[in-house]
Design a protein around this motif. Structure first.
Motif, PDB file in Angstrom:
ATOM      1  N   ALA A  63      -5.422   3.557  -2.143  1.00 38.38           N
ATOM      2  CA  ALA A  63      -7.287   2.966  -1.550  1.00 38.38           C
ATOM      3  C   ALA A  63      -7.534   1.927  -2.329  1.00 38.38           C
ATOM      4  O   ALA A  63      -8.064   0.827  -1.690  1.00 38.38           O
ATOM      5  CB  ALA A  63      -8.022   4.610  -1.069  1.00 38.38           C
ATOM      6  N   THR A 109       0.946  -1.124   0.011  1.00 40.22           N
ATOM      7  CA  THR A 109      -0.333   0.021  -0.004  1.00 40.22           C
ATOM      8  C   THR A 109       0.675   0.966  -0.130  1.00 40.22           C
ATOM      9  O   THR A 109       0.595   2.142  -0.627  1.00 40.22           O
ATOM     10  CB  THR A 109      -1.165  -0.165   1.074  1.00 40.22           C
ATOM     11  OG1 THR A 109      -1.994  -0.986   1.711  1.00 40.22           O
ATOM     12  CG2 THR A 109      -2.206   1.562   1.709  1.00 40.22           C
ATOM     13  N   VAL A 144      -4.326  -0.539   5.568  1.00 38.12           N
ATOM     14  CA  VAL A 144      -4.748   0.164   5.271  1.00 38.12           C
ATOM     15  C   VAL A 144      -4.050   1.760   6.243  1.00 38.12           C
ATOM     16  O   VAL A 144      -3.824   3.220   5.639  1.00 38.12           O
ATOM     17  CB  VAL A 144      -6.333   1.022   5.474  1.00 38.12           C
ATOM     18  CG1 VAL A 144      -6.828   1.466   6.341  1.00 38.12           C
ATOM     19  CG2 VAL A 144      -5.939   2.074   3.924  1.00 38.12           C
TER      20      VAL A 144
END
Length: 411
Positions: free
Chosen positions: A319, A297, A345
């Motif tokens: 995202a 991420t 996240v």
């Protein structure tokens, strides 16, 4: 069947899922599926962060309503995983009231992790994010010491204080006083960055993101509650740290600066997110999946930002990736996607912006407050839109495959 007891058992599962950190719409989906499996003629479910209500019409024509008020919510994704498996079993096998109750009690009596795990996990989270925000070796030692104090003080205070603002204010005050004294003793050189790494676990910016996502999905009550809880939590942190700074004459705002070495950024955020995954009581291979998700991420964020230096675009792209990653891992492991989403996240969550926004308001630094507010909102909006893109794409994909994704009210 004793439908009143069946409904009570279904509500027990939903209440425990909410208390364990499940998202509202996922709880509604599980409750609707269980009600449908028992053959209720009609069923209406209403879930917000502090309340669950279910009204059903039994095959005999009887109308039943049960309500639960939720006072406190924690994060226990291992328990949530077991509760999710229980709801799957209930939908498939429709046990009677007595068996349902026993299955629920067995699920709730899972063996907790060893107490040492909490200390190790918090230290990993604090040190990892302290390095992520530009701290050095001695700062890391200070972060480790503060992490141990956070666990001890947090466990003690958690049994006595349920108000998030007061809880965060007291803990933040104690941690800031400790960090200031450690720096004065020569253990560390960046007190503000150290404390920011430590309190990342307290900063509930994910609630702001989920709140915006709820608002975009027209779930206005849940959205506003999540946003207000995040702001209250951030205000408590800002008040506590600000008070300690004023009392000890250590008022300074150096600002969060990410480590200049990209490899160190990737590794430190991965270590920090692994620690937080353990703090969230994620277990087994799911911890590894969360760590891998966090690494990629942040790597995707850096890659997009390199070619398009826009925080919004980079956050949105990352995202979308983490949303699809959680969706895929959830189906591979037959577990709630929240388990893989929350820790993965974290590198995108604007915890520092939320902290500096509240610090700006508390210290009457209008420019800081406005700048950080704009960055916070744009980042949260990018994450929320990214999640919505994944949700819409997932629904169409599941529809194409002729599989149920989310089910809702049936009449």
């Amino acid at each position: 069947m004793n439908y009143s007891k069946i409904l009570q058992g279904i509500l027990d599962i939903g209440e425990s899922m909410l208390k364990s950190g499940a998202e509202n719409f996922r709880i509604e989906d599980s409750l609707y599926r269980m009600c449908k499996s028992y053959g209720f003629v009609r069923y209406d479910v209403f879930v917000i962060p502090s309340n669950i209500q279910i009204t059903v019409e039994t095959p005999d024509g009887e109308i039943l309503t049960q309500i639960r008020h939720i006072e406190t919510v924690s994060t226990n994704f291992d328990l949530l995983d077991h509760l999710n498996n229980l709801s799957r079993y209930v939908c498939k096998n429709t046990p009677d009231a007595k068996e349902l109750r026993q299955l629920y009690l067995d699920t709730m009596n899972q063996k907790p992790p060893h107490p040492a795990v909490q200390y190790i996990a918090t230290a990993m989270g604090g040190i990892g994010f302290a390095v992520f925000f530009g701290c050095g070796f001695m700062d890391g030692i200070a972060a480790a010491i503060a992490s141990v104090v956070l666990v001890i003080a947090g466990n003690w205070l958690g049994r006595r204080e349920s108000n998030l603002l007061i809880y965060n204010m007291i803990l933040s005050f104690l941690l800031e006083v400790l960090v200031i004294f450690l720096v004065r003793l020569g253990i560390g050189a960046h007190p503000e960055r150290i404390i920011l790494g430590i309190v990342m676990l307290l900063i509930s910016a994910l609630g702001t993101t989920n709140g915006i996502r709820d608002l975009l999905q027209r779930d206005f009550i849940s959205g506003l509650i999540n946003i207000m809880n995040s702001l209250l939590g951030a205000a408590g942190i800002a008040f506590g740290i600000g008070l300690a700074m004023l009392l000890l004459n250590e008022v300074s705002f150096e600002g969060a600066a990410l480590n200049r070495n990209i490899i160190v950024q990737l590794l430190s955020c991965t270590v920090g997110c692994t620690g937080f995954a353990l703090c969230f009581k994620i277990r087994g291979r799911q911890v590894l999946y969360s760590s891998v998700g966090a690494f990629f991420t942040w790597g995707i964020y850096l890659l997009v930002y390199h070619f398009t230096p826009s925080n919004f675009a980079a956050t949105l792209t990352a995202a979308v990736f983490v949303g699809f990653y959680a969706f895929t891992m959830a189906r591979v492991n037959k577990a709630p996607s929240t388990v893989f989403l929350t820790a993965s996240v974290l590198p995108l969550i604007p915890g520092s912006n939320l902290y500096y926004m509240m610090t700006g308001y508390v210290s009457r630094n209008r420019e800081m407050a406005i700048t950080q507010t704009n960055t916070l909102l744009s980042t949260c909006l990018a994450i929320a839109i990214g999640f919505l893109i994944v949700d819409v794409a997932s629904r169409y994909l599941m529809a194409t495959l002729k599989r149920e994704y989310h089910i809702g009210k049936q009449s």
